[in-house]
Design an enzyme around this catalytic site. Sequence first.
Site, mmCIF file in Angstrom:
data_model
loop_
_atom_site.group_PDB
_atom_site.id
_atom_site.type_symbol
_atom_site.label_atom_id
_atom_site.label_comp_id
_atom_site.label_asym_id
_atom_site.label_seq_id
_atom_site.Cartn_x
_atom_site.Cartn_y
_atom_site.Cartn_z
ATOM 1 N N LYS A 53 6.678 -11.380 -15.727
ATOM 2 C CA LYS A 53 6.855 -11.823 -14.165
ATOM 3 C C LYS A 53 5.573 -12.687 -13.916
ATOM 4 O O LYS A 53 5.681 -13.495 -13.299
ATOM 5 C CB LYS A 53 6.471 -10.323 -13.600
ATOM 6 C CG LYS A 53 6.236 -10.370 -12.040
ATOM 7 C CD LYS A 53 7.424 -10.607 -11.270
ATOM 8 C CE LYS A 53 7.212 -10.790 -9.881
ATOM 9 N NZ LYS A 53 8.500 -11.361 -9.231
ATOM 10 N N CYS B 126 0.755 -1.164 0.035
ATOM 11 C CA CYS B 126 -0.115 -0.061 -0.028
ATOM 12 C C CYS B 126 1.006 1.129 -0.073
ATOM 13 O O CYS B 126 1.851 1.361 0.589
ATOM 14 C CB CYS B 126 -0.860 -0.057 1.246
ATOM 15 S SG CYS B 126 -1.807 -1.312 1.396
ATOM 16 N N ASN C 145 -0.921 1.417 6.183
ATOM 17 C CA ASN C 145 -0.077 0.659 5.408
ATOM 18 C C ASN C 145 0.431 -0.352 6.275
ATOM 19 O O ASN C 145 1.008 0.225 7.459
ATOM 20 C CB ASN C 145 1.060 1.241 4.699
ATOM 21 C CG ASN C 145 2.149 0.335 4.002
ATOM 22 O OD1 ASN C 145 2.051 -0.841 3.990
ATOM 23 N ND2 ASN C 145 3.312 0.859 3.726
ATOM 24 N N GLY C 146 0.526 -1.697 6.338
ATOM 25 C CA GLY C 146 0.939 -2.392 7.265
ATOM 26 C C GLY C 146 0.032 -3.441 7.862
ATOM 27 O O GLY C 146 -1.136 -3.543 6.802
ATOM 28 N N GLU D 208 18.888 -16.650 -14.797
ATOM 29 C CA GLU D 208 17.659 -15.759 -15.340
ATOM 30 C C GLU D 208 18.175 -14.193 -15.482
ATOM 31 O O GLU D 208 17.731 -13.551 -16.208
ATOM 32 C CB GLU D 208 16.334 -15.807 -14.737
ATOM 33 C CG GLU D 208 16.154 -15.389 -13.249
ATOM 34 C CD GLU D 208 14.873 -15.661 -12.585
ATOM 35 O OE1 GLU D 208 14.671 -15.687 -11.531
ATOM 36 O OE2 GLU D 208 13.998 -15.611 -13.517
ATOM 37 N N GLU E 58 17.711 -23.079 -6.764
ATOM 38 C CA GLU E 58 17.085 -22.019 -6.702
ATOM 39 C C GLU E 58 18.232 -21.013 -6.935
ATOM 40 O O GLU E 58 18.093 -19.999 -7.794
ATOM 41 C CB GLU E 58 16.304 -21.689 -5.435
ATOM 42 C CG GLU E 58 15.757 -20.264 -5.428
ATOM 43 C CD GLU E 58 15.043 -19.551 -6.549
ATOM 44 O OE1 GLU E 58 14.385 -20.656 -7.337
ATOM 45 O OE2 GLU E 58 14.710 -18.443 -6.786
ATOM 46 N N HIS F 213 27.716 -39.126 -11.887
ATOM 47 C CA HIS F 213 26.968 -39.898 -13.053
ATOM 48 C C HIS F 213 26.703 -39.022 -14.269
ATOM 49 O O HIS F 213 25.669 -39.313 -14.945
ATOM 50 C CB HIS F 213 25.611 -40.072 -12.247
ATOM 51 C CG HIS F 213 25.895 -40.889 -11.078
ATOM 52 N ND1 HIS F 213 25.948 -42.370 -11.094
ATOM 53 C CD2 HIS F 213 25.631 -40.548 -9.576
ATOM 54 C CE1 HIS F 213 26.065 -42.860 -9.638
ATOM 55 N NE2 HIS F 213 26.053 -41.747 -9.070
ATOM 56 N N LYS G 280 18.367 -18.485 -10.425
ATOM 57 C CA LYS G 280 18.417 -16.716 -10.185
ATOM 58 C C LYS G 280 19.540 -16.508 -10.922
ATOM 59 O O LYS G 280 19.457 -15.389 -11.509
ATOM 60 C CB LYS G 280 18.714 -16.675 -8.748
ATOM 61 C CG LYS G 280 17.802 -15.880 -7.421
ATOM 62 C CD LYS G 280 16.530 -15.381 -7.934
ATOM 63 C CE LYS G 280 15.724 -15.853 -8.782
ATOM 64 N NZ LYS G 280 14.503 -16.470 -8.205
ATOM 65 N N ARG H 295 4.511 0.591 -6.755
ATOM 66 C CA ARG H 295 4.653 -0.088 -5.393
ATOM 67 C C ARG H 295 3.469 -1.179 -5.773
ATOM 68 O O ARG H 295 3.442 -2.345 -4.688
ATOM 69 C CB ARG H 295 4.126 0.476 -4.085
ATOM 70 C CG ARG H 295 5.270 1.648 -3.550
ATOM 71 C CD ARG H 295 4.671 2.641 -2.516
ATOM 72 N NE ARG H 295 4.490 1.884 -1.436
ATOM 73 C CZ ARG H 295 5.391 1.794 -0.398
ATOM 74 N NH1 ARG H 295 6.595 2.340 -0.666
ATOM 75 N NH2 ARG H 295 4.869 1.223 0.643
ATOM 76 N N TRP I 246 -2.973 -2.539 -1.575
ATOM 77 C CA TRP I 246 -2.680 -3.842 -2.242
ATOM 78 C C TRP I 246 -3.059 -4.872 -1.275
ATOM 79 O O TRP I 246 -2.389 -4.782 -0.024
ATOM 80 C CB TRP I 246 -1.088 -3.806 -2.242
ATOM 81 C CG TRP I 246 -0.492 -4.935 -3.139
ATOM 82 C CD1 TRP I 246 -0.436 -4.774 -4.461
ATOM 83 C CD2 TRP I 246 0.054 -6.231 -2.668
ATOM 84 N NE1 TRP I 246 0.094 -5.923 -5.000
ATOM 85 C CE2 TRP I 246 0.308 -6.916 -3.849
ATOM 86 C CE3 TRP I 246 0.278 -6.798 -1.422
ATOM 87 C CZ2 TRP I 246 0.748 -8.164 -3.784
ATOM 88 C CZ3 TRP I 246 0.503 -8.121 -1.483
ATOM 89 C CH2 TRP I 246 0.902 -8.711 -2.619
#
Length: 595
Positions: free
Chosen positions: A590, A2, A99-100, A475, A468, A491, A472, A27, A73
């Site tokens: 995204k 937010c 906000n929070g 990409e 992961e 192997h 990262k 945001r 948000w």
Amino acid sequence: MCGIVGYIGFRQGDQVVISSLKRLEYRGYDSWGYAVANGKEIEIKKKVGSISAVEVKEKRAEGVTVSIGHTRWATHGKPSDINAHPHTDCDEEIAVVHNGIITNFSSLKNELISEGHIFRSETDTEVIPHLIERCYKDSKSFEEAVIKAIKFLKGSYAFVALKKDEKKLIACKYKSPLILGVGDGELIFASDVPAILEYTNRVIYLNDGDIVIAEPGKYRIINERGEVVRDIELIHWSIEDAEKSGYEHFMLKEINENPRVIEDTLGEYVTDKIELDPSFAAGISEIVIVACGTSYHAGLIGKYVIEKLAGIPVRVEYASEYNYHQIIPGRSLILGITQSGETADTLEALRAAKRMGLRTCSIVNVVGSTATKISDHVLFTRAGPEISVAATKSFIAQLIVLYIIAIKLSPLTRQEKKELIEELKSLPEKVQRILDKQHDIDEIAKKLSNFENIMYIGRGLGFPTALEGALKMKEISYIHAEGYPAGELKHGPFALLGENTPVVAVINRDETYEIMLNNIKEVKARESLVIAVSDDKDEEVDNFVDFAIKTPETLPILSPILHSVAFQLLAYFTARIRGCEIDKPRNLAKSVTVE
Ligand code: M6R
């Protein structure tokens, strides 16, 4: 996340807050709203959708104006006109933008309802104006009522409140961002610098616990010790720089938000007990995780953790492959993991499971997204909007929810669960220590940036962490990076090792430790450069590797969180050195809304 704005000054307030909210669009938000106190009443306008085309053309009477505004948000309650901010008390005399997350809102709301307060929205925020209303009855002033009201709040907040008949704004900050722009004869509160730069570049970064009373041309800041003085800083950024809070890229900004994300996501599920209704998993025989990309890797880590702590078998499937299996009806829980809640393959897998009568639950970051609508249960991550295509803070938040599920479903004793939760609670500070030493990781990135192939290896929990880390790296830096179980190297992939292929090894001080050191020796014998990520109490590993990224010591089962933050930084700095377009890597989106 937010965005909030509050304005008191000589300009037309509604125009100022709308223009400032547009500066906070980056945001992420799903609805917007604003309120103007005109002396007699509060005029409110709020709506789902975009604010970008909204303009106020009509002229108001001149003089001091008092306004607040918000881009929401969604966290508690779907995106809707009613859930959009501002929220008011029963008599619509007090309005608040926030906000929070107020973690104890549900008990406060029940208490207020039992006293006769009428709520209109599903938000946590709405308890704030009602609490102020309640406290106002025994207070001498608006500000005294706000000060009394915040004593009831738990969680995080930055909010600005106005009252219909006061030329005053009251703002409070605790664990959510809030700044005060100090102009000539005008004051403007905001979540972030871009919202104020049109009016002033003189800014006060408020501290947790600060309460600001803003009146025409003057302000006071108080906290529990009394009146305080905060320095005014001069901002020299452009508006574009300011949107990233001065960070060069959204990705770096988002990695740096990890401590806050861990705290908020833990705050969602952990109070004095774990706030997770176990009925979503009652009577199940297995969990099948369906997800894509980074979310799939979170699922793989979740498998290790849930099986180890809860003893429930877990299968992890690429969502894009799930439909090609025979889906067997039964007592499986299908757990979708998706940041966006819109990934087509994950949605299709959830729908297929539902068609077969299986129970579905999703771990989702975006409230109101399709995954939240088609799943039987939803567990939210509290990462806030993620702008950079590469998932970072949302991954860490997904892991936190998976740990919470595992702990909740486990037969561990109360004491054992408490110890795990305590260690989880220590992670924001430990992640911060990694962030504080990011320069060291930048140095290691310099060594990696000239290679075109990197192998990431690990065992046990270190294996999905390696996967992961490699994702990262590939990409955003465009270096070909592969994640492998360390035991699989012999192997086949051994053929690729040599001085042109560095190896990044995840070292956990658990049952995999000794054998990982042996694997590293084998890799070194093939002349590959070896970089380890390990904890800072592990000195032995330094004898085996060329460089080590050290993370603070934690329980081995929680190490993927710290190691992954280090890998996010490693990928980021490598890509930056290579001059890549970090926030929008080529060919990637995204949210992948096609199968
Ligand atoms: O929104 P989702 O979590 O469902 O997205 C899944 C993947 O597309 C996503 O994680 C992708 O792999 C990221 N770019 C990784 O950084």
